[in-house]
Scaffold this active site. Structure first.
Site, short mmCIF file in Angstrom:
data_model
loop_
_atom_site.label_atom_id
_atom_site.label_comp_id
_atom_site.label_asym_id
_atom_site.label_seq_id
_atom_site.Cartn_x
_atom_site.Cartn_y
_atom_site.Cartn_z
N LYS A 1 -6.01 10.64 -7.51
CA LYS A 1 -5.06 11.04 -8.56
C LYS A 1 -4.79 12.54 -8.50
O LYS A 1 -3.65 12.98 -8.65
CB LYS A 1 -5.57 10.63 -9.94
CG LYS A 1 -5.41 9.13 -10.19
CD LYS A 1 -6.00 8.71 -11.53
CE LYS A 1 -5.92 7.20 -11.71
NZ LYS A 1 -6.74 6.72 -12.84
N LYS B 1 5.60 -3.39 -0.29
CA LYS B 1 4.92 -3.99 -1.44
C LYS B 1 5.75 -3.72 -2.70
O LYS B 1 6.20 -2.59 -2.90
CB LYS B 1 3.53 -3.35 -1.57
CG LYS B 1 2.80 -3.65 -2.87
CD LYS B 1 1.53 -2.80 -2.96
CE LYS B 1 0.71 -3.04 -4.21
NZ LYS B 1 1.23 -2.56 -5.47
N LYS C 1 6.23 -0.41 -8.97
CA LYS C 1 7.16 0.35 -9.82
C LYS C 1 7.42 1.73 -9.22
O LYS C 1 8.46 2.31 -9.44
CB LYS C 1 6.65 0.44 -11.27
CG LYS C 1 5.30 1.06 -11.45
CD LYS C 1 4.93 1.09 -12.93
CE LYS C 1 3.50 1.54 -13.15
NZ LYS C 1 2.48 0.62 -12.63
P1 ADP Z 1 2.45 -0.90 -9.37
O1 ADP Z 1 2.21 -0.87 -7.86
O2 ADP Z 1 3.77 -1.48 -9.71
O3 ADP Z 1 2.21 0.45 -9.99
P2 ADP Z 1 -0.10 -1.52 -10.45
O4 ADP Z 1 -0.77 -0.71 -9.39
O5 ADP Z 1 -0.01 -0.97 -11.84
O6 ADP Z 1 1.37 -1.89 -9.94
O7 ADP Z 1 -0.78 -2.94 -10.45
C1 ADP Z 1 -1.09 -3.67 -11.61
C2 ADP Z 1 -1.64 -5.01 -11.18
O8 ADP Z 1 -0.63 -5.80 -10.52
C3 ADP Z 1 -2.80 -4.91 -10.15
O9 ADP Z 1 -3.76 -5.87 -10.49
C4 ADP Z 1 -2.16 -5.23 -8.83
O10 ADP Z 1 -3.07 -5.83 -7.93
C5 ADP Z 1 -1.03 -6.17 -9.20
N1 ADP Z 1 0.11 -5.96 -8.30
C6 ADP Z 1 0.91 -4.88 -8.26
N2 ADP Z 1 1.89 -5.01 -7.34
C7 ADP Z 1 1.70 -6.22 -6.75
C8 ADP Z 1 2.39 -6.95 -5.71
N3 ADP Z 1 3.47 -6.45 -5.11
N4 ADP Z 1 1.92 -8.16 -5.37
C9 ADP Z 1 0.82 -8.69 -5.99
N5 ADP Z 1 0.14 -8.06 -6.97
C10 ADP Z 1 0.56 -6.84 -7.36
#
Ligand code: ADP
Ligand code: TRP
Length: 311
Positions: free
Chosen positions: A111, A190, A193
């Site tokens: 971070k 992947k 957001k």
């Molecule tokens: P982002 O990448 O959108 O910021 P987060 O890191 O906040 O998402 O992930 C929140 C949860 O959603 C985690 O448990 C993560 O494993 C799951 N997750 C996020 N993106 C995906 C994806 N593309 N496919 C499957 N699971 C995902």
């Protein structure tokens, strides 16, 4: 019944990757356990300093989980800030662990490398998380792979306390949620957001359609793999294979079918989410907070006794 505890930061609108990777598995698991789901608002405060966004995100995450089928009468849904015992226990733990131990945190280093402020809360993040988990004599903690080290912190903190003051805390186990598959985003990376490539989970049908129509297709393969990889999350491969065979390069027809399949799942959830008012969400958090606090305050009586601050 085994005790399950998990937490998540209130971080705004979800996408369909979050649904398959986190929301759905959490809802399923809570059915088989004595479960607690905590909204980690004080963890979020390490990086989020916008009270309006904080409030909106908290509301939003409660509604998302209820709409996805979490039963608040079975699972205790609450927010961290409603149970001050979390921060109290975190302080006690901070007096037991060394700064050298905290410096080993990958999450902290990542971070800070990304440019986030190295505030003391961010540094002590794993210790607050240890307090979250240990307060409730948790057996299992479902989390993503990125949280594995935090569970090691929780176990080591429990051991340190137990060695110093006598057996008090249970050492919890992580349950790593292997995402069925990583859901790709509209650009093939992947879905995340941070990449601006999402299909919103609770978007309107039009918003979802727009996102699906923007999925990058490449004509080299025998089928548009990016679309197929998303589609597979909604329907079994055997069910969609004939469509892809039949339509081959008619990407529009394939995408229209995907929009319908997404809508079939999301439509009812969206309707349920729209029917949940802010007051409904507040009531769920109030009830959950009360239940959590009862358990936490009981545990803290023992902790205070053990460290000798009760006279
Ligand atoms: P982002 O990448 O959108 O910021 P987060 O890191 O906040 O998402 O992930 C929140 C949860 O959603 C985690 O448990 C993560 O494993 C799951 N997750 C996020 N993106 C995906 C994806 N593309 N496919 C499957 N699971 C995902
Ligand atoms: N650190 C977790 C995350 O960002 C959220 C969290 C806070 C948590 N406290 C917890 C997860 C306790 C499990 C148990 O995903």
């Amino acid at each position: 019944m085994q005790k399950l505890f998990t937490g998540l930061q209130p971080s705004g609108s979800l996408h369909i990757g979050n649904y398959f990777g986190a929301l759905k598995p959490a809802v399923e698991m809570c059915k088989a356990y004595n479960g607690m789901l905590m909204i980690a608002d004080y963890h979020a405060l390490t990086t989020l300093k916008d009270p309006r966004a904080m409030r909106e995100n908290i509301m939003s995450v409660v509604k998302d989980y209820l709409a996805a089928g979490l039963d608040p009468t079975r699972t205790t849904i609450f927010k961290q800030s409603d149970v001050p015992e979390h921060t109290e226990l975190s302080w006690i733990f901070q007096c037991l662990v060394t700064t050298a131990f905290l410096e080993l945190s990958h999450a902290y280093k990542d971070k800070v490398a990304k440019g986030l402020e190295a505030n003391a809360g961010l540094f002590a993040y794993p210790i607050l998380m240890a307090a979250d988990i240990l307060l409730y004599d948790t057996d299992v903690v479902p989390v993503g792979e990125d949280q594995r080290q935090h569970l090691e912190y929780a176990r080591e903190t429990a051991a340190k306390f137990n060695n110093t003051f006598g057996q008090t805390f249970k050492e919890p186990k992580e349950m790593i949620i292997e995402s069925v598959a990583v859901i790709p985003g509209t650009d093939g990376r992947k879905m995340s957001k941070s990449y601006n490539n999402i299909i919103p989970l609770f978007g309107s049908k039009d918003e979802i359609a727009k996102a699906v129509m923007s999925i990058v297709t490449d004509s080299k393969g025998k089928r548009p793999e990016n679309v197929f990889a998303i589609h597979r999350a909604f329907k079994r491969e055997e069910e969609i294979a004939p469509l892809y065979e039949r339509s081959k390069s008619n990407y529009k027809a394939i995408k229209e079918a995907l929009i319908e399949d997404i809508e079939a799942l999301i439509g009812p959830m969206r309707a349920k989410r729209d029917s949940i008012s802010d007051d409904d969400a507040r009531r769920v958090l109030e009830g959950g907070g009360e239940r959590a606090r009862k358990r936490a305050s009981k545990k803290m009586l023992d902790v205070r006794e053990k460290i000798g601050v009760t006279i």
